[in-house]
Structure formats: C-alpha cells, structure tokens
Enzyme design. Sequence first.
Site, PDB file in Angstrom:
ATOM      1  CG  HIS A 106      -1.744  -1.006   1.569  1.00 58.19           C
ATOM      2  ND1 HIS A 106      -1.339  -2.124   2.248  1.00 58.19           N
ATOM      3  CD2 HIS A 106      -3.059  -1.187   1.319  1.00 58.19           C
ATOM      4  CE1 HIS A 106      -2.356  -2.947   2.390  1.00 58.19           C
ATOM      5  NE2 HIS A 106      -3.421  -2.408   1.839  1.00 58.19           N
ATOM      6  CG  ASP A 109       1.817  -0.915   3.358  1.00 54.66           C
ATOM      7  OD1 ASP A 109       1.078  -0.501   4.265  1.00 54.66           O
ATOM      8  OD2 ASP A 109       1.481  -1.792   2.531  1.00 54.66           O
ATOM      9  CD  GLU A 237      -7.648  -8.499  -0.993  1.00 50.81           C
ATOM     10  OE1 GLU A 237      -6.676  -7.966  -1.571  1.00 50.81           O
ATOM     11  OE2 GLU A 237      -7.666  -8.744   0.217  1.00 50.81           O
ATOM     12  CD  GLU A 273      -6.991 -11.698   2.493  1.00 51.82           C
ATOM     13  OE1 GLU A 273      -6.579 -10.820   1.717  1.00 51.82           O
ATOM     14  OE2 GLU A 273      -7.090 -11.542   3.717  1.00 51.82           O
ATOM     15  CG  HIS A 276     -10.952 -11.459   2.441  1.00 51.95           C
ATOM     16  ND1 HIS A 276     -10.549 -10.440   1.613  1.00 51.95           N
ATOM     17  CD2 HIS A 276     -10.309 -11.256   3.621  1.00 51.95           C
ATOM     18  CE1 HIS A 276      -9.693  -9.657   2.253  1.00 51.95           C
ATOM     19  NE2 HIS A 276      -9.531 -10.138   3.476  1.00 51.95           N
ATOM     20  CG  ASP A 314      -5.231 -11.293   7.540  1.00 52.54           C
ATOM     21  OD1 ASP A 314      -6.054 -11.861   6.811  1.00 52.54           O
ATOM     22  OD2 ASP A 314      -5.085 -10.053   7.576  1.00 52.54           O
ATOM     23  CG  ASP A 344      -3.263  -9.817   2.944  1.00 51.33           C
ATOM     24  OD1 ASP A 344      -2.753  -9.362   3.982  1.00 51.33           O
ATOM     25  OD2 ASP A 344      -4.233  -9.285   2.378  1.00 51.33           O
TER      26      ASP A 344
HETATM   27  C1  XLS Z   1      -7.683  -6.772   4.200  1.00 51.30           C
HETATM   28  C2  XLS Z   1      -7.145  -6.974   2.861  1.00 51.30           C
HETATM   29  C3  XLS Z   1      -5.950  -6.097   2.504  1.00 51.30           C
HETATM   30  C4  XLS Z   1      -5.761  -6.087   1.019  1.00 51.30           C
HETATM   31  C5  XLS Z   1      -4.941  -4.956   0.502  1.00 51.30           C
HETATM   32  O1  XLS Z   1      -8.445  -7.565   4.719  1.00 51.30           O
HETATM   33  O2  XLS Z   1      -6.838  -8.336   2.687  1.00 51.30           O
HETATM   34  O3  XLS Z   1      -4.826  -6.542   3.165  1.00 51.30           O
HETATM   35  O4  XLS Z   1      -5.194  -7.265   0.555  1.00 51.30           O
HETATM   36  O5  XLS Z   1      -5.506  -3.716   0.777  1.00 51.30           O
HETATM   37 NI    NI Z   2      -5.752  -9.147   1.091  1.00 50.76          NI
HETATM   38 NI    NI Z   3      -7.718  -9.706   4.493  1.00 51.74          NI
END
Ligand code: XLS
Ligand code: NI
Ligand code: NI
Length: 441
Positions: A106, A109, A237, A273, A276, A314, A344
Amino acid sequence: MALIGNTEFYKGIGEIPFEGKESDNPLAFKYYNPEQVVAGKTMRDHLRFAVAYWHTFCGVGADPFGPGTQNFPWDNFSDPLDAAKAKADAAFEFITKMGFDYFCFHDFDLVREGSTFSESEKRLSSIVDYIKEKKAASGVKLLWGTANCFSHPRYMNGAATNPDFNVLARAGGQIKLALDATMALDGENYVFWGGREGYMSLLNTDMKRELDHMGRFLATARDYARKQGFKGTFFIEPKPMEPMKHQYDFDAATVVGFLHQYGLQDDFKLNLEVNHATLASHTMQHEMEVAAAHGMLGSIDANRGDYQNGWDTDQFPNNITEVTEAMLTFLKAGGLQGGGINFDAKIRRNSTDLDDVFHAHIGGADTFARALLIADKIITSSPYNELREKRYQSFDSGKGKEYELGKLDMTDLYEIAKSNGELELQSGKQELFENIVNQYI
Ligand code: XLS
Ligand code: NI
Ligand code: NI
C-alpha cells in the site's frame, strides 16, 4: 540511528534452501523447489510468491487489547524517509533471503503519510526512487500496488463510496499517486480492496448511489492508468465484512456481477483471499471456481482463518486439504491470470523471535507447493477427472449435446421426458471423491 543501505537486519539467517521433505532443518523448504517442473511449468512460475509489505514490515502486532510486540529497528528513525529507506532495506533483504520474486504494498506502507497531501506526494516519490534502485539490484519485482484508503479517519465513511464528494476526490488524488508509484516500479497489477466501501447502517445509506459512485470511480482510475500506458490487470479483492458491517465487494459472485454492470469486466479480475472466502461462508475453492468460470481468476491473497473465530485472523496457510482443493481448481483453470500468491498473512502477536517470520513464509510456501504437487497427481494419476467427466456424459452426445447447442425447446424436453419414463438414480459419489483427495495427500 545511521547506517542505511548496508545494515543486515535478519542476522544469522541466510538464504532459505530447498532440502526436501526428509530434511530436519527448520530454515529450509521441504516442498517448495522453485525450479522443479510440475504440470509443464516451474513451481516458481506457477506460484509467483509475494511478500506483503504491510504485515511483514509494518505490522507490529497491536490488537484492541494491547500495543505491538515487534520492535522493528526501522521504526526507530524519526525522519520518515530514513525510516522508509531502512524498512525497504529490511524488506529486500528478507524477500531475497526467502528466494521469492515479488512484493506487494500500500502507498503508506512504503513511507509514513505526511501531514499534508503535497508532503505525502513528495515522500512517496522519494521512496519510489530508492525502491527502484533496490529492485534493480535484487531482481525482486512488484506483483501489485494499492492505496490505503481506509486507515485515516477521513475515510471512516468510505472512500469512493463516501457520501461527501470531497472525500471521494481526496481518495482519487491518493489513488492517482499510488497508480503512478505502481507504474514507476513496473508493477504487474493494481489492487482495489474496498477497505470501507460498504455501510455500517442502511438507515443512513443510499446504496444505489454509492454503488454508482464506486463503478464510476473504478472506471476513472482505469482510464487514467491506461492513458499512462499501464498494461497490467486491475484486481478487485472481495471481502464480505470487516471493517464495515457489510462490504459491497462481498464475494466473487457479487464482484463479477458488479464488474459487468459497470462495464469493467475487460480490465478487472479478482484477487481472492482465503480468509475472506471463509468470512463469506464459502470455501476458497468455491471463490476460485466462481472466478475461473468467468475468466477472472487473477490472483490470490494466501492466508487462513481460524475455525473457532469469525474474523480476519490472517494466519499463514497450513491447511493442506483446503489448499489442495484450491489447487485442483487452480490447475483446472490453467493458473492465475497475471497475478501470483501473495502472503497476506501475519505472524501471531506472541511470535517475537527474528526467525518466526521466516518459519511463517516457509510453511506457507511449502503448503502451496505440496498442494500443487498433490493436485497435479490427483489430476494425472487418479480416476478423479474421469469420474467428474462421467457425471456429465449424457451431455456429450445425442439429445444432451443438442441441448447444450441450444437446439431443443420446451416441447422437445417434454417429449423426451414422456418417452423416458422414470429414471435410474445416478450417484454423486462424494465420499469416493473425498477419499481420492485424501489418498493423494
Ligand atoms: C484486508 C485486505 C488487505 C488487502 C490490501 O483484509 O486483505 O490486506 O489485501 O488492501
Ligand atoms: Ni488481502
Ligand atoms: Ni484480508
């Protein structure tokens, strides 16, 4: 603190070698052998592992009950650019030691956000110049860039879906700079994770208007980047909730529909992800099947949730069954379209040794490599594919084929039903399929 450029941050840990599954060396890969060919490609080219800047070099482990537990030496610099350069040094040292090819970031970051927009712009452009040199020296590449339009209080009601136009415009300015940074670093893709694009309460929300704003915003960003010559893919995403009660990019199916609704389907694909997917009450394999069915399986954010907790924990991937099922879909789809496998994921708050972040990435890479090998074996040496195809064989010829070709109408179906009489049951053989997967694990 002085010394930027030649400090070794991860002292005592060298490049991580591949030693095979008989090795007892915790700092070696057991399955990830980058140059090994599986299903016609090297593991390196299939998997395209990336390190996530935010978790590995920024996340200190703070939670709602206490502060961080990591002491990153690069956070001790008071000058933001010194801190950013030291962090980049650490990042490139780590990625190189892991033997991975990619990173993801990001905007903020890379360097702390400034107190004004222009100050942030200046800082970003300086650190991008520095990272350009690090990239050239190491050969490490940028899988994707993105913008953090969710942490700063100004984005508490969303960015592209904020009810205040001036906040939307601010996000636009920020994302222009993040796109510029991504392009300057030869980023192969650009990600939109809708951080706070959603709602906390429908009572104060005009959903239709917010969705229209988001569709237009993404088109505007795409048009800008394309005009600058960006050839990569944009990824959305999906995530169903957290931080908002409801996120508009709920899951793969929702996002595919949204992209078509707003004419974005040719430039955008999905970055899926694992955690998610589970938050949306899906498996990762489900999300990948949906994306692949629409030609939108772009990239993966690798992690895992916790079966007992309902949030985005995560954690690093280690569930071999879950990842094997995902890799079956991965191989069937012909791999990822432009993306890679980005970790991630974050180490736990009480993992505070220097080597913990190495164990985490080694375990994650080995889980994916091992799952890739298993999935390939299942496809090439087990009856799995044949059994699956057999379930559909009534569509391969005769009336079934005619149906697929659009040649039958409702009266044709009626005639077939009448002449067939009652039908024999056809077993789905689920337990057999499950056993085959387990046998090859
Ligand atoms: C948060 C997301 C984030 C994205 C990038 O839950 O996974 O990390 O991958 O903004
Ligand atoms: Ni992510
Ligand atoms: Ni995430």
